[in-house]
Write an enzyme that holds these catalytic residues in place. Sequence first.
Site, PDB file in Angstrom:
ATOM      1  N   GLU A 137      22.321  30.249  68.180  1.00 45.87           N
ATOM      2  CA  GLU A 137      22.122  30.735  66.879  1.00 45.87           C
ATOM      3  C   GLU A 137      21.133  29.779  66.028  1.00 45.87           C
ATOM      4  OE1 GLU A 137      24.858  30.288  68.626  1.00 45.87           O
ATOM      5  OE2 GLU A 137      26.488  31.665  68.092  1.00 45.87           O
ATOM      6  N   GLY A 163      28.138  34.183  69.685  1.00 43.09           N
ATOM      7  CA  GLY A 163      29.395  34.781  69.545  1.00 43.09           C
ATOM      8  C   GLY A 163      29.988  35.087  70.775  1.00 43.09           C
ATOM      9  N   ALA A 172      26.931  38.032  68.586  1.00 36.84           N
ATOM     10  CA  ALA A 172      26.922  39.194  67.466  1.00 36.84           C
ATOM     11  C   ALA A 172      25.679  39.963  67.491  1.00 36.84           C
ATOM     12  CB  ALA A 172      26.623  38.097  66.201  1.00 36.84           C
ATOM     13  N   GLU A 202      31.551  31.954  71.986  1.00 40.67           N
ATOM     14  CA  GLU A 202      32.439  31.724  71.040  1.00 40.67           C
ATOM     15  C   GLU A 202      33.787  32.366  71.312  1.00 40.67           C
ATOM     16  OE1 GLU A 202      29.911  32.462  67.615  1.00 40.67           O
ATOM     17  OE2 GLU A 202      30.521  30.372  66.857  1.00 40.67           O
TER      18      GLU A 202
HETATM   19  C1  3H9 Z   1      25.518  35.199  66.712  1.00 42.98           C
HETATM   20  O1  3H9 Z   1      26.328  35.362  67.720  1.00 42.98           O
HETATM   21  C2  3H9 Z   1      26.218  34.587  65.670  1.00 42.98           C
HETATM   22  C3  3H9 Z   1      27.796  34.011  65.857  1.00 42.98           C
HETATM   23  O2  3H9 Z   1      27.811  32.902  66.030  1.00 42.98           O
HETATM   24  C4  3H9 Z   1      28.628  34.410  64.630  1.00 42.98           C
HETATM   25  C5  3H9 Z   1      28.832  35.702  64.096  1.00 42.98           C
HETATM   26  C6  3H9 Z   1      29.733  35.930  62.907  1.00 42.98           C
HETATM   27  N1  3H9 Z   1      22.324  41.823  69.068  1.00 42.98           N
HETATM   28  O3  3H9 Z   1      15.968  40.235  75.451  1.00 42.98           O
HETATM   29  P1  3H9 Z   1      15.979  41.293  75.943  1.00 42.98           P
HETATM   30  C7  3H9 Z   1      18.620  43.640  72.499  1.00 42.98           C
HETATM   31  S1  3H9 Z   1      23.959  35.180  66.689  1.00 42.98           S
HETATM   32  C8  3H9 Z   1      21.559  43.052  69.088  1.00 42.98           C
HETATM   33  O4  3H9 Z   1      14.596  42.292  76.134  1.00 42.98           O
HETATM   34  P2  3H9 Z   1      16.605  40.062  78.462  1.00 42.98           P
HETATM   35  C9  3H9 Z   1      17.228  43.398  72.645  1.00 42.98           C
HETATM   36  O5  3H9 Z   1      16.612  43.761  71.154  1.00 42.98           O
HETATM   37  C10 3H9 Z   1      23.512  35.949  68.368  1.00 42.98           C
HETATM   38  N2  3H9 Z   1      20.524  43.233  70.173  1.00 42.98           N
HETATM   39  O6  3H9 Z   1      16.773  41.477  77.369  1.00 42.98           O
HETATM   40  C11 3H9 Z   1      16.700  44.410  73.514  1.00 42.98           C
HETATM   41  O7  3H9 Z   1      16.650  45.595  72.626  1.00 42.98           O
HETATM   42  P3  3H9 Z   1      15.616  46.746  73.210  1.00 42.98           P
HETATM   43  C12 3H9 Z   1      23.441  34.827  69.396  1.00 42.98           C
HETATM   44  C13 3H9 Z   1      20.479  42.506  71.034  1.00 42.98           C
HETATM   45  O8  3H9 Z   1      17.484  40.553  79.682  1.00 42.98           O
HETATM   46  C14 3H9 Z   1      17.806  44.611  74.528  1.00 42.98           C
HETATM   47  O9  3H9 Z   1      18.680  44.121  73.936  1.00 42.98           O
HETATM   48  N3  3H9 Z   1      22.891  35.250  70.665  1.00 42.98           N
HETATM   49  C15 3H9 Z   1      21.011  41.202  71.127  1.00 42.98           C
HETATM   50  O10 3H9 Z   1      15.264  39.692  78.551  1.00 42.98           O
HETATM   51  C16 3H9 Z   1      17.536  43.657  75.836  1.00 42.98           C
HETATM   52  O11 3H9 Z   1      17.038  42.261  75.296  1.00 42.98           O
HETATM   53  C17 3H9 Z   1      21.585  35.466  70.711  1.00 42.98           C
HETATM   54  O12 3H9 Z   1      20.615  34.929  70.351  1.00 42.98           O
HETATM   55  C18 3H9 Z   1      21.983  40.928  70.093  1.00 42.98           C
HETATM   56  N4  3H9 Z   1      22.554  39.621  70.052  1.00 42.98           N
HETATM   57  O13 3H9 Z   1      17.187  38.908  77.653  1.00 42.98           O
HETATM   58  C19 3H9 Z   1      21.038  35.992  71.965  1.00 42.98           C
HETATM   59  N5  3H9 Z   1      20.319  40.464  72.230  1.00 42.98           N
HETATM   60  O14 3H9 Z   1      15.966  47.121  74.511  1.00 42.98           O
HETATM   61  C20 3H9 Z   1      20.022  36.837  71.932  1.00 42.98           C
HETATM   62  C21 3H9 Z   1      19.632  41.254  72.946  1.00 42.98           C
HETATM   63  O15 3H9 Z   1      16.226  47.638  72.066  1.00 42.98           O
HETATM   64  N6  3H9 Z   1      19.479  37.660  73.018  1.00 42.98           N
HETATM   65  N7  3H9 Z   1      19.657  42.512  72.277  1.00 42.98           N
HETATM   66  O16 3H9 Z   1      14.487  46.188  72.769  1.00 42.98           O
HETATM   67  C22 3H9 Z   1      18.831  37.013  74.187  1.00 42.98           C
HETATM   68  O17 3H9 Z   1      18.460  35.862  74.148  1.00 42.98           O
HETATM   69  C23 3H9 Z   1      18.369  37.934  75.272  1.00 42.98           C
HETATM   70  O18 3H9 Z   1      18.439  39.579  74.617  1.00 42.98           O
HETATM   71  C24 3H9 Z   1      19.180  37.980  76.522  1.00 42.98           C
HETATM   72  C25 3H9 Z   1      18.825  39.318  77.447  1.00 42.98           C
HETATM   73  C26 3H9 Z   1      19.185  36.516  77.196  1.00 42.98           C
HETATM   74  C27 3H9 Z   1      20.852  38.120  76.146  1.00 42.98           C
END
Ligand code: 3H9
Length: 689
Positions: free
Chosen positions: A125, A102, A63, A105
């Site tokens: 999450e 998501g 998400a 999912e």
């Molecule tokens: C969910 O999914 C809820 C669902 O179950 C239900 C819904 C109804 N959204 O970390 P990085 C941005 S909850 C928006 O530096 P990496 C981040 O802010 C979600 N933005 O890169 C950054 O922006 P900026 C569950 C996001 O390569 C840029 O992307 N998912 C999101 O070191 C790069 O990120 C998570 O908790 C997002 N979801 O790591 C995953 N994710 O360049 C969270 C990232 O402006 N994300 N951004 O600073 C991560 O763990 C890491 O970002 C990931 C990449 C491993 C994906």
Amino acid sequence: MSEAVKWERKGAVAVITIDSPPVNALGQAVRAGLKACLEAALADDAVETLVLTGAGKTFSAGADIREFGKPPQGPSLPDVIAAFENASKPVIAAINGTALGGGLELALGCHYRVASPFAQVGLPEVKLGLIPGAGGTVRLPRLTGVQAAVDIIVDGSPLDARKAEAAGIVDRVAEGDVVAAACNLAAEGVGHRRTRDLPLEGDAALFEGVKAAVARKARGLYSPLRCVESIEAASRLPFDEAIANERSLFLDCLNSPQRAGLIHAFFAQREAAKVPGLGPDVKPRPVESVGVIGAGTMGGGIAMCFANAGLPVILIETVAPALDRGLATIRRNYEATAAKGRITPAEVEARMALITGSLDYGDLATVDLVIEAAFESMAVKHEIFGKLDAICKPGAVLATNTSTLSIDEIAAATRRPQDVVGMHFFSPANVMRLLENVRGKETAPDVQATVMDVAKRIGKVGVMVGVCYGFVGNRILHARNREAIALVNEGATPQQVDKVLTGFGFAMGPFATSDLAGLDVGWRIREERRKANDPDVDAPNWLDALAEKGRYGQKTGAGIYLYEKGSRTPIPDAETDALIAAYRAEAGIATRDVPDREILERCMFMMVNEGARILEEGIASRASDIDAVWLNGYGFPAYRGGPMFWGEQQGLGTVVAGIDAFHARLGTPQWQAAGLLRKLADEGKGFSG
Ligand code: 3H9
């Protein structure tokens, strides 16, 4: 068709690609795009099978976290996933890279999953104060069984592709082009295999045990138990009812202050990497080799950080026994990690081989970065930096790990102050995530960019700060600890203060932490400052008396608390109480019962006030940088978002009113409200506007 999601026909296969950089998050445009592409592909008579994938190295990070807390906009993710699962043609997820939350999912709603060997899948999450809210708690246990689903969802850490295959989450791991592999699978002729139709049963006794274990480990977190409740309900209820139940628990978590704190923490950490004034045109200097001066606890830990990241390190000491001891400690640490199965014996050797001990500064002539981690004395630092200036190649970055001394004064010992910078690691350096990078008056922009880049490469959260006593983290720590001591002087006990702060969510209270760090450290620093007639240092108190008795804390088995041999559990001690009582009597302090609420407010308001001073002096660039420092270096409870976020949540007006009341009562200068704090409170604003 949407920009964020595209589809094309390859023979009888429709390939739908999520293309929404940087991480293919499932924001409104992507959800709408997915639905539109699905409908178009299903309507195309030439299409027999659908393949869903992501552009770049991510399938989808889940998400769009930035949408949380804003009014929802359709289509919802659960509806989009249901549309994929109920599609009239088979859908194969080609998991090209990271599939989280998501994102996973969505893949679970597809009928088959093929993954690249580099894919990582998970439901993180819980780390954001949430539960999976788009079917994760209902579909995953149908594939993995209940116990594995609980482990994956409550822990939140991702699995690599092979583990995901073994757990039943993906059907195949495919070397090479994963979309081509999914198309091949389509050509084999796959049918509908809906996860929702798989059976799921869990026994009540198992859940009782799981709930008790999760409650014990949750440490104040709200969402881990909600995850288990949702999986338990999924094992009892029909699929659609289980999905509705999950949704309601998800919304419950979404509206919780813990979710707000954890998501603030997520962004604070990423924001810290963007240093104001350092645009993309400022390139870091190349760092391929490193020198570390000092093979003590700090220097050894720092050397390990670089060896862990595959960078060669020259570790310098003055005498052979100290060097041998340092290298032996590093080996012991690696072997302990290997004994826990976290690295292999071969990795121990590979990392040790990257660390070369030396007694000769001349060996630093070719390294790209030197980090000095020697004794905390300006005379010592001057001597070392003078030597480095003479020996190191032009352009080498010269860093100091000092926690108290001025970077500008240290830089003055060289003819290249532009190359000098602070890199303040936290003990144990190979474990703690924070790296407080300190820019001096003359530190060049590309040197600042270099240390921020190095932080990322060695897996640390780098935060750039300016020069002042204690920089950001220790300056606030000092202000808070001074208040904790004052509270004890007035009548609280150390254990009462510690209990209030651990009750707030800190991993340890201030006094137990002082025992861990060693009372001798602070005592020696205070003695130095007293000898130098520093007006800001407090008069000797019961803590100095404890240190003078050789009670240095955990390492001597006694400090503020007592410790049984081999134990880290603090035991209150009558001798400490007697020293406190003697101090109060001598200082003529009439004691009183100090309420818990006052303890919390005095410690926390003081932190917010000192943080505001740091901001108005420009030592930190953003309130969220201060939060990132405290979250990653000082055990601040992540679900409270950091001290500045916490202050904002209370309302800055409330904080200022509290500070004014303490100032009126206690009269000490530190209780003057920071100008910035008062201004923002008067304007009804928070730190970020
Ligand atoms: C969910 O999914 C809820 C669902 O179950 C239900 C819904 C109804 N959204 O970390 P990085 C941005 S909850 C928006 O530096 P990496 C981040 O802010 C979600 N933005 O890169 C950054 O922006 P900026 C569950 C996001 O390569 C840029 O992307 N998912 C999101 O070191 C790069 O990120 C998570 O908790 C997002 N979801 O790591 C995953 N994710 O360049 C969270 C990232 O402006 N994300 N951004 O600073 C991560 O763990 C890491 O970002 C990931 C990449 C491993 C994906």
